[in-house]
Design a protein around this motif. Structure first.
Motif, short mmCIF file in Angstrom:
data_model
loop_
_atom_site.label_atom_id
_atom_site.label_comp_id
_atom_site.label_asym_id
_atom_site.label_seq_id
_atom_site.Cartn_x
_atom_site.Cartn_y
_atom_site.Cartn_z
N GLN A 1 14.00 -66.39 -53.22
CA GLN A 1 13.68 -67.04 -51.94
C GLN A 1 14.63 -66.60 -50.84
OE1 GLN A 1 10.40 -68.15 -52.95
NE2 GLN A 1 11.00 -69.32 -51.15
N ALA A 2 15.92 -66.53 -51.15
CA ALA A 2 16.92 -66.20 -50.12
C ALA A 2 16.70 -64.81 -49.54
CB ALA A 2 18.32 -66.33 -50.70
N THR A 3 16.40 -63.83 -50.39
CA THR A 3 16.25 -62.47 -49.89
C THR A 3 14.94 -62.28 -49.12
OG1 THR A 3 15.40 -61.79 -52.07
CG2 THR A 3 17.73 -61.36 -51.61
N ILE B 1 23.93 -64.13 -44.15
CA ILE B 1 23.39 -64.67 -45.39
C ILE B 1 24.09 -66.00 -45.69
CG2 ILE B 1 23.11 -64.23 -47.87
CD1 ILE B 1 23.30 -61.24 -47.17
N GLN C 1 13.80 -64.49 -46.98
CA GLN C 1 14.18 -64.90 -45.63
C GLN C 1 15.15 -63.90 -45.00
OE1 GLN C 1 12.58 -67.35 -44.05
NE2 GLN C 1 11.41 -67.47 -45.98
N THR D 1 26.72 -65.45 -55.23
CA THR D 1 25.55 -65.72 -56.07
C THR D 1 25.65 -64.94 -57.37
OG1 THR D 1 24.28 -65.92 -54.01
CG2 THR D 1 23.04 -65.84 -56.06
N GLU E 1 24.75 -67.72 -48.39
CA GLU E 1 25.75 -67.59 -49.45
C GLU E 1 25.93 -66.10 -49.72
OE1 GLU E 1 26.68 -69.72 -53.61
OE2 GLU E 1 24.82 -68.58 -53.64
#
Length: 269
Positions: free
Chosen positions: A65-67, A11, A69, A18, A13
């Motif tokens: 968005q990050a999760t 991940i 991906q 976060t 970050e």
């Protein structure tokens, strides 16, 4: 369980960073510094329920968005399954303070059931999730037996009597299993396991993030209360992304949802 699984997914970050950034944004930088020293588990000692709810909402916004991906990375890292994989845009940011903090406020926090206050025993497909879904449960903070998740393995795929999403009492469900996780650990379990949020009787706030994946074309429970699409991972991040939910939309579950939506619209008129 996959110990340190979040690290294996690389991940960009770390989730706890976060989380601290969300606390700094919603409450104050000083609060984030305190938690960096004392642990995310102490959130309820420096803030109130309204601020905890605001932190949850901010963390949800930051992770959207990050999760997505991350879930695609996870799906593509799996060995060949013999079945096409589908993923959900569902994101569950679950910050559970000790039960004493939220006692008496269940009505006010009803929209945050499963996210700030516990859910009773249920099967995910009773709500809006495919029968063949798998939960990816990521520990952001320490998860203890007295503040985590309870699963009843003996009931898996057994017909259970339920009213909507409420399990009816008086049915044998076998012995429960409760889990302990360290920050960064992953827990995977089938959504059709009977499970519940463990009421948080610990002195710690528990932070977890959840995503879902589907093994094979999504199949929806005939009595589900809703429907959400699952996306074909082969089409995501391609010019054909708009077609990714098509297989999920071509289901009886989606047709039932369209009928429910039409009835609600008719009632409003």
């Amino acid at each position: 369980m996959v110990r340190g699984g979040a690290d294996l997914l690389a991940i960009p970050e770390p989730l706890h960073c976060t989380a601290l950034a969300s606390v700094a944004s919603v409450i104050a930088p000083g609060a984030a510094e305190q938690l960096a020293e004392r642990g995310l588990e102490r959130l309820h000692t420096i803030t109130d329920v309204e601020e905890i709810r605001a932190v949850r909402d901010e963390l949800d916004r930051r992770l959207r968005q990050a999760t997505r991906q991350l879930l695609l990375r996870f799906a593509r890292a799996l060995p060949p399954q013999g079945r096409r994989l589908y993923v959900s845009d569902h994101l569950g940011v679950r910050i559970m303070p000790p039960q004493a903090v939220v006692d008496g406020r269940e009505g006010e926090l009803a929209d945050y059931t499963g996210f700030l206050i516990p859910t009773h025993a249920h099967v995910d497909s009773w709500f809006n999730t495919p029968i063949n879904s798998v939960n990816l449960w990521m520990a952001v903070s320490r998860v203890r037996r007295d503040n985590g998740l309870t699963i009843w393995p003996d009931t898996f795929r057994r017909p259970l009597r339920h009213d909507g999403v409420q399990l009816l009492h008086g049915q044998p469900v076998g012995d429960p299993v409760e889990v302990e996780l360290s920050p960064g650990d992953l827990l995977l379990f089938a959504g059709d396991h009977l499970h519940a949020t463990r009421p948080n009787t610990s002195p710690e706030t528990r932070w977890v993030v959840t995503k879902r994946i589907c093994l094979g074309p999504p199949r929806y429970h005939p009595r589900a209360t809703g429907w959400i699409p699952y996306l074909d991972i082969r089409l995501l991040n391609t010019p054909l992304r708009a077609l990714a939910p098509l297989r999920s939309a071509l289901t009886v579950g989606h047709a039932r949802q369209l009928v429910r939506d039409a009835r609600r619209l008719a009632v409003r008129r």
